[in-house]
Design an enzyme around this catalytic site. Structure first.
Site, mmCIF file in Angstrom:
data_model
loop_
_atom_site.group_PDB
_atom_site.id
_atom_site.type_symbol
_atom_site.label_atom_id
_atom_site.label_comp_id
_atom_site.label_asym_id
_atom_site.label_seq_id
_atom_site.Cartn_x
_atom_site.Cartn_y
_atom_site.Cartn_z
ATOM 1 N N ARG A 275 -3.769 -2.572 1.148
ATOM 2 C CA ARG A 275 -2.644 -2.811 1.899
ATOM 3 C C ARG A 275 -2.592 -2.214 3.239
ATOM 4 O O ARG A 275 -2.041 -2.495 4.131
ATOM 5 C CB ARG A 275 -1.353 -2.674 0.956
ATOM 6 C CG ARG A 275 -0.230 -2.821 1.540
ATOM 7 C CD ARG A 275 0.925 -2.652 0.504
ATOM 8 N NE ARG A 275 1.088 -3.773 -0.374
ATOM 9 C CZ ARG A 275 0.927 -3.423 -1.733
ATOM 10 N NH1 ARG A 275 0.730 -2.462 -2.202
ATOM 11 N NH2 ARG A 275 0.833 -4.764 -2.567
ATOM 12 N N ALA A 276 -3.057 -1.004 3.123
ATOM 13 C CA ALA A 276 -2.938 -0.057 4.217
ATOM 14 C C ALA A 276 -3.691 -0.765 5.592
ATOM 15 O O ALA A 276 -3.273 -0.647 6.804
ATOM 16 C CB ALA A 276 -3.405 1.415 4.144
#
Length: 716
Positions: A275-276
């Site tokens: 997700r980062a």
């Protein structure tokens, strides 16, 4: 409606304003979590952002804000035909901390659903916030199940309501903004990761900037409309810039070089999951559009990392969020600069102008933003971070000098010096040992406290255990009990068809059993008998492990310490377990052992907290070797005072557990005697570990429900 404070009039807070504007440009970034102390303009900036968003076109009469050019085919108010619609300002919807699930996702009219067989759905706040802003103040105090619903809707862009066989779905795409004060408790790491960006805010320590804050606030309160009018030009310029950046966003090119920089940065900082990387890519693209470019540069990747990674690097709840900027620069320096290609106009220099003295008169920004001292684009360059350096957690402390073995480890009757009686000689604080996973301790019985994960309780969520008449608005229908209540009256009500005739008095609320959070009050022996370095390090490691467990189970925690001639409330009951960990790390040791005073202090703390929060049940954790060598200000025999204080706590019905810290080949068993007086179990430091703590929960329940037996129970 009151006039909101102008966004461009906010003094300082460069990162906060930049993060909000990037989400306004690209809502796909995933929202903003604003962390900081009270009184730092968090709420003011968020509320002011709504005035900068462009108006939205909606289908007339649609409660779910469908776009007229592409209406939602599954809209509960639909189907809608594509065509012209009406324009309205973007909404800013606030979710209160005490909101119910029905208020968030919407509510079904159960009576009409059962009696008429229709889907009578009343939209909630998620529907109101569609295509606008959803603002959650004090998001860390919101119930976990509401946060889960909120973040699921934000991630999927839709809200699903499933109630008693009736299913409703509607679009819910919004800019999610949460604010919180870390001193009041942290969010779970899983929830932190769901926020796209995070910003740390703090009040300025510069007198000139603080003066400017006060001057503007007083001017706004004296004449809100006039103050807003003076900033209307800057507001219009930023609004136009947001619209232009939105239009440019689809044309921004995220090249392979930028993608490699993003991937290398996330890998270098060892963030979990992917997700980062996705959030950084979206943020860097929005930064380029905000700067009027169609190519993502290295400076965009750097700024995206400063906003998207700090809250994803926490390895445990006590780590302070932050990012090592030197390490970030080393990673990015491995890649060559990529010059922009096919730019429409290479006019603006990406480096921000130095911020002038905030006390001077503002000058308009020729690039279309507000004035430079407080302009929202000041944070777009590589120096706009302002993220505090990583560290500050209990594991970051340097080990102190080796303290001398405490003379209080001598036999109980050994003479003590006046300095020891008064609390000295004080030993330097030692570093806590590595924390470990502990077995769950719970309070016996069935409570009704705040939602959590420790003890059994009647809650709004959990397994259904029975039914009762609703006390107010019906939220969880017990269908079988409702039918059973209505069935005997069908003939008297003139039923002729197949459907049941349901009256309001027939409705039954489902009673459910789940888990609650408790108040875990630690009473820690900090006397000289605990001062040996390895011993106190192990004690602190055990308490730190229990604090980690309390964090995961959503408990409030408090810390009482005793040493010398008195006991002290080192930390009043709070939801911030990291504050307790910080106090524990700095805890000095030395002097005699006023164990009875510590127990009396704990009883007083619990009495006051019972008045403040009567539904939250306490769990007392006493960490000591059981020695009592001082009666403190009370006077008398220390051992008799200790036994009497423990029996008072047992008579109050306080669930207790004693962590026995006694070490060495000769053991006096004093902690076991204390546990018997408290009516709870005693467990050694080694026995506190989850893999060796068999049956402790059962012992806690049995011992507390039968305190008169005074049976000492130890873990196997």
């Amino acid at each position: 409606m009151s006039t909101p404070y102008p966004f461009t009039a906010v003094v300082g807070q460069t990162d906060l304003r930049l993060a909000l504007l990037l989400n306004a440009v690209s809502p796909a970034v995933g929202g903003v979590l604003v962390r900081g102390e009270k009184g730092t303009a968090k709420s003011t900036a968020v509320r002011a952002l709504s005035t900068l968003l462009p108006q939205v076109d909606v289908v007339p009469g649609c409660r779910f804000s469908c776009a007229p050019v592409a209406p939602d085919p599954d809209c509960p108010d639909g189907p809608h035909e594509a065509g012209p619609g009406g324009a309205r300002p973007a909404r800013m919807v606030e979710l209160p901390v005490g909101a119910s699930e029905d208020r968030l996702v919407g509510a079904l009219d159960i009576e009409r659903a059962l009696g008429e067989g229709v889907k009578a759905f009343e939209p909630g706040l998620l529907a109101d916030a569609h295509r606008g802003i959803l603002y959650v103040d004090e998001v860390n105090l919101l119930h976990d199940h509401l946060i889960d619903l909120l973040l699921d809707a934000a991630a999927m862009g839709a809200s699903y309501v499933e109630r008693e066989g009736v299913s409703v779905r509607h679009a819910a795409r919004f800019l999610l903004v949460g604010t919180m004060n870390p001193e009041e408790g942290e969010l779970r790491p899983q929830l932190l990761d769901r926020f796209g960006l995070t910003v740390e805010v703090a009040a300025s320590r510069e007198p000139a900037q603080r003066v400017e804050v006060v001057r503007r606030r007083l001017a706004y309160e004296d004449d809100p409309a006039g103050f807003a009018a003076r900033w209307s030009g800057d507001e219009h310029e930023v609004r136009a810039r947001v619209v232009a950046a939105r239009a440019l966003l689809p044309q921004v090119r995220l090249g392979d070089n930028a993608l490699l920089q993003i991937a290398a940065t996330c890998a270098g900082f060892e963030v979990d999951g992917m997700r980062a990387d996705i959030v950084m890519a979206r943020t860097a693209t929005a930064l380029a559009a905000w700067a009027g470019r169609t190519t993502v540069l290295k400076e965009d990747v750097r700024q995206a990392a400063l906003l998207a990674l700090p809250h994803r690097r926490r390895r445990n709840p006590f780590d302070a969020p932050g990012l090592d900027e030197d390490k970030l620069d080393q990673i990015l320096d491995q890649f060559p600069d990529e010059e922009p290609q096919d730019e429409p106009d290479p006019e603006p220099d990406p480096e921000p102008d130095p911020e002038p003295d905030p006390g001077t008169d503002p000058e308009p920004d020729p690039d279309g933003g507000p004035e430079n001292p407080q302009g929202p684009d000041d944070g777009g360059g590589p120096d706009g971070g302002g993220v505090p350096p990583q560290g500050g957690g209990p594991q970051d402390a340097q080990p102190p000098a080796e303290p001398a073995e405490a003379p209080a480890d001598a036999p109980e009757g050994a003479p003590q010096s006046p300095a020891q009686e008064a609390g000295g000689p004080e030993q330097a604080a030692v570093r806590a040992a590595e924390p470990f996973r502990t077995k769950m301790l719970s309070v016996p019985g069935l409570g009704e406290g705040a939602a959590g994960r420790r003890s059994r309780a009647r809650t709004a969520h959990g397994r259904t255990t029975g039914a009762q008449r609703p006390r107010g608005q019906l939220t969880k229908l017990h269908l079988a009990a409702t039918v059973h209540a209505a069935a005997p009256h069908q003939k008297a009500r003139g039923r002729t068809g197949r459907g049941l005739v349901i009256r309001k008095d027939d409705l039954r609320q489902a009673t459910r059993e789940g888990r609650e959070g408790n108040l875990v009050l630690f009473v820690v022996d900090a006397s000289g008998s605990m001062a040996a370095r390895q011993r106190m390090s192990a004690v602190k490691g055990a308490v730190l492990s229990l604090l980690l467990d309390a964090y995961q189970r959503r408990d409030k925690v408090g810390l009482v310490t005793f040493r010398g001639a008195a006991a002290e409330l080192a930390l009043p009951p709070t939801s911030s377990v990291d504050a307790a960990a910080a106090r524990l790390e700095k805890l000095p040791t030395g002097g005699r052992t006023p164990l009875g005073s510590g127990l009396l202090k704990a009883r007083e703390v619990l009495r006051i907290e019972r008045l403040r929060d009567p539904s939250r049940r306490p769990l007392l954790v006493v960490v000591t070797d059981g020695r009592a060598t001082s009666a403190g200000a009370v006077g008398g025999d220390p051992r008799e005072l200790t036994a009497r204080s423990a029996r008072l706590l047992a008579a109050d019905g306080v669930a207790s557990v004693v962590v026995d810290c006694e070490s060495g080949p000769v053991r006096l068993g004093l902690a076991g005697a204390l546990a018997a007086d408290l009516g709870g179990p005693a467990v050694t430091l080694d026995g506190l570990r989850a893999d060796s703590l068999a049956g402790l929960v059962k012992d806690v329940r049995t011992a507390v429900t039968t305190p008169a037996t005074h049976t000492t129970r130890r873990a196997a």
